[in-house]
Design a protein around this motif. Sequence first.
Motif, PDB file in Angstrom:
ATOM      1  N   ILE A  46      -0.902 -74.559 -32.716  1.00 48.58           N
ATOM      2  CA  ILE A  46      -1.268 -75.283 -31.494  1.00 48.58           C
ATOM      3  C   ILE A  46      -0.326 -76.471 -31.274  1.00 48.58           C
ATOM      4  O   ILE A  46       0.121 -76.726 -30.143  1.00 48.58           O
ATOM      5  N   TYR A  70      -3.577 -80.456 -20.557  1.00 46.36           N
ATOM      6  CA  TYR A  70      -2.544 -81.491 -20.502  1.00 46.36           C
ATOM      7  C   TYR A  70      -2.518 -82.178 -19.130  1.00 46.36           C
ATOM      8  O   TYR A  70      -2.505 -83.406 -19.035  1.00 46.36           O
ATOM      9  N   ILE A 118      -3.769 -74.820 -22.410  1.00 49.05           N
ATOM     10  CA  ILE A 118      -3.024 -76.016 -22.805  1.00 49.05           C
ATOM     11  C   ILE A 118      -2.447 -76.716 -21.574  1.00 49.05           C
ATOM     12  O   ILE A 118      -2.528 -77.945 -21.451  1.00 49.05           O
ATOM     13  N   PHE A 120      -7.240 -80.833 -28.942  1.00 45.06           N
ATOM     14  CA  PHE A 120      -6.257 -80.994 -27.871  1.00 45.06           C
ATOM     15  C   PHE A 120      -6.153 -82.467 -27.450  1.00 45.06           C
ATOM     16  O   PHE A 120      -5.058 -82.983 -27.219  1.00 45.06           O
ATOM     17  N   PHE A 173       1.996 -76.953 -27.973  1.00 46.74           N
ATOM     18  CA  PHE A 173       1.997 -78.170 -27.159  1.00 46.74           C
ATOM     19  C   PHE A 173       3.420 -78.694 -26.970  1.00 46.74           C
ATOM     20  O   PHE A 173       3.802 -79.105 -25.867  1.00 46.74           O
TER      21      PHE A 173
END
Length: 323
Positions: free
Chosen positions: A259, A312, A308, A190, A263
């Motif tokens: 993923i 973020y 996520i 990530f 995102f």
Amino acid sequence: MRILISGGAGYIGGVLSYALYDKKIKYAVIDNLSTSQKKNLPKDTIFYKSCISNVTILKKIFKEFAPSHIVHLAANLDARESEIYKNKYYINNIKNSKIFLNFFINKNIKNIIFASTAAVYKNSLNYKNEDKNIWPSSYYGKTKLEIEKFLRDNKKKNNLNLKILRFFNVVGADKKLRSGSLSKKSNQLFNSILKSIIKKNIFFIYGNKLKTNDGTCIRDFVDVIDLAKVIIYFIKSKKKFKFDIFNVGTNKGHSVLQIVKLFTMITGKKIDYTYGKSRKGDPAHSICSNKRLINTYKFKFSSIQNSIKRHYKFYIKNIKAYV
């Protein structure tokens, strides 16, 4: 209860510390800050800056804090790096861990939770079961397995209340965005995606010809908040458990390509990506069977979308720590 967390200023340790703080459970942290930051912790944390092998500091902790429980998180974590710097991983993950754990075991501390890893399992397409396919594909995984064996031997000798938790891929951040993954050196997926977004670099997906649906690696992503819940459950529980070892994962898999697309959808940011060669030590498929954990502690895992979003938001809030 008085909880000593080794490596407690790191990603998992920071979120766990806030969870204990919110529940008014007494805790202390030992961390040398080599890959972590003290700002990941609540301001009034009892903190010892030290390597876990420093017996002088361990004596000080035992005298001043007198822990009833040890949560051993401290370790070097990069599977690929471990293949290059095996001596570093031997010293930090095996030698220093044994010094640290032996000290408190010899002080009659019975309650120990050890953070192990999915990297102890064989690289296969099977769901990972706690009792099967134990065959690490990286030296990092071998170091964790060595400490698992060390602790299980000591359980018999010293009647330990031992829990070995095999973490799968950790993501997310504290719900209030107070703590999360802050290391500049982190190769966590990530963080790597977010770094490519911020710097407007091309994101490299390593391997697209694997035996998976879209050819990219599949991982079981577990939220760090859920890890903290599981650790606190085992700290507080007075039950006698049949098993010592528990997988901590969602029993669901997402590929790297999935993923990246999530995102893009969640952040609204375009991600330019390309494919590179597969990397040594990277399993193609890593999803756990979590039946043992769910049969023991019934709770609902966070959704990958929420993980996520929080990851973020925490990254953006702390952008100066990364770039």
